[in-house]
Write an enzyme that holds these catalytic residues in place. Structure first.
Site, PDB file in Angstrom:
ATOM      1  N   LYS A 146       0.189 -11.665  -5.254  1.00  0.00           N
ATOM      2  CA  LYS A 146      -0.139 -11.019  -4.270  1.00  0.00           C
ATOM      3  C   LYS A 146      -1.366  -9.598  -4.330  1.00  0.00           C
ATOM      4  O   LYS A 146      -0.590  -8.864  -5.001  1.00  0.00           O
ATOM      5  CB  LYS A 146       1.202 -10.338  -3.160  1.00  0.00           C
ATOM      6  N   LYS A 199      -0.617 -14.940  -2.543  1.00  0.00           N
ATOM      7  CA  LYS A 199      -1.203 -14.726  -0.957  1.00  0.00           C
ATOM      8  C   LYS A 199      -2.706 -13.921  -1.255  1.00  0.00           C
ATOM      9  O   LYS A 199      -2.093 -13.116  -2.455  1.00  0.00           O
ATOM     10  CB  LYS A 199       0.079 -13.840  -0.437  1.00  0.00           C
TER      11      LYS A 199
HETATM   12  C1  PBG Z   1       5.454  -6.138   2.869  1.00  0.00           C
HETATM   13  C2  PBG Z   1       4.390  -7.549   3.381  1.00  0.00           C
HETATM   14  C3  PBG Z   1       3.055  -7.545   3.808  1.00  0.00           C
HETATM   15  C4  PBG Z   1       2.653  -8.653   3.830  1.00  0.00           C
HETATM   16  C5  PBG Z   1       3.714  -9.132   4.059  1.00  0.00           C
HETATM   17  N1  PBG Z   1       4.971  -8.358   3.171  1.00  0.00           N
HETATM   18  C6  PBG Z   1       1.575  -5.722   4.111  1.00  0.00           C
HETATM   19  C7  PBG Z   1       1.132  -5.756   2.527  1.00  0.00           C
HETATM   20  O1  PBG Z   1       1.151  -5.669   1.471  1.00  0.00           O
HETATM   21  O2  PBG Z   1       0.661  -4.963   2.890  1.00  0.00           O
HETATM   22  C8  PBG Z   1       1.448  -8.828   4.950  1.00  0.00           C
HETATM   23  C9  PBG Z   1       1.234 -10.566   5.543  1.00  0.00           C
HETATM   24  C10 PBG Z   1       0.231 -10.435   6.275  1.00  0.00           C
HETATM   25  O3  PBG Z   1      -1.001  -9.758   6.317  1.00  0.00           O
HETATM   26  O4  PBG Z   1       0.041 -11.156   7.463  1.00  0.00           O
HETATM   27  N2  PBG Z   1       4.467  -5.533   1.887  1.00  0.00           N
HETATM   28 ZN    ZN Z   2       5.407  -3.700   1.340  1.00  0.00          ZN
END
Ligand code: PBG
Ligand code: ZN
Length: 276
Positions: A146, A199
């Protein structure tokens, strides 16, 4: 986020039935609490919006697979993905919270939980907590790679989860550091992940392809809010053919190695957008 709405807990039964009728086979649930505090208390409540929604889906659409996002940022008053000590996220205190949230979701009937706060050892901690609570059958979708991405903006607005100070660079992966992302897949696989995820998706196709070569676990990619919104915005101005852009983007993500794609276009795809 254009075309995306929040659904209140009272409407989730009807919503689940509608999705079922549209041919949707799996959903990822995110919640917004009634109130926020420093430790994100509502995240592991048995009557949280997510817990209620899980039950509604299990009841109204039992053949739809329910996955949940396990994080604190929508539940904390400071908007960070963990509990704080001073201005820093407290990794180990957060692991306890993540375990408890995962168990609450499992108790409500979730089949997969997706720890996404990017604390070190979040997969192992969630696996342990689930096993100890008798939920060894609940799987883990690991948000392994991520990245600290600029493409989450529309989601943070929709979920009211932007950090009130600082950013998430301290715990999310630096997009310039492919080695860190690959190490994260390996660690999560070791700690018991059932699915590894990348992601965002299109800005990280290289990571997906490299993970495909190295790991036998199912691979997922999350086409995030910014990727979705860019296509929607350009299409609304007549700059892109939306169905064609949807299908090309999803095909690229599959081609790079994803077995599963999380996408806000799911309903449009189920309705035939981009079908060839
Ligand atoms: C929670 C989370 C996020 C997203 C998914 N789970 C936000 C972040 O990490 O700031 C982002 C998903 C998206 O942009 O569609 N941590
Ligand atoms: Zn979060």
């Amino acid at each position: 986020m254009p075309g995306i709405e929040r659904v209140s807990a009272g409407r989730t039964v009807a919503f689940a039935r509608a999705l079922r009728g549209e041919g949707i086979r799996a959903v990822m649930l995110f919640g917004i609490p009634r109130s926020k505090d420093a430790r994100g208390s509502e995240a592991d409540a048995d009557d949280s919006a997510v817990a209620l929604a899980i039950r509604a889906f299990r009841e109204a659409a039992p053949d739809i697979v329910v996955l949940t996002d396990v994080c604190l940022c929508a539940y904390t008053d400071h908007g960070h993905c963990g509990v704080l000590r001073g201005d820093e996220v407290d990794n180990d205190a957060t692991l306890d919270r993540l375990g408890s949230i995962a168990v609450a979701h499992a108790r409500a009937g979730a089949e997969f939980v997706g720890p996404s706060s990017m604390m070190d050892h979040q997969v192992g901690a969630v696996r342990d907590a689930l096993d100890r609570a008798g939920f060894s059958n609940v799987g883990i979708l690991a948000y392994s790679a991520k990245l600290a991405s600029a493409f989450y903006g529309p989601f943070r607005e929709a979920e009211d989860s932007a950090p009130s100070f600082g950013d998430r660079a301290g715990y999310q992966i630096d997009p310039r550091r492919a080695g860190d992302a690959l190490a994260a897949f390996a660690r999560d696989a070791r700690e018991g992940a059932d699915i590894l995820m990348v992601k965002p998706a299109m800005p990280a196709l290289d990571l997906l392809a490299r993970a495909r070569e190295r790991f036998d676990l199912p691979l997922a990619a999350y086409q995030v809010s910014g990727e979705y919104s860019m296509i929607r915005a350009a299409a609304s101005r007549g700059w892109l053919d939306e169905p064609a852009a949807i299908s090309e983007s999803i095909e690229a993500i599959h081609r790079a190695g994803a077995d599963l794609v999380l996408t806000y276009f799911a309903r449009q795809i189920a309705a035939g957008a981009g079908a060839k």
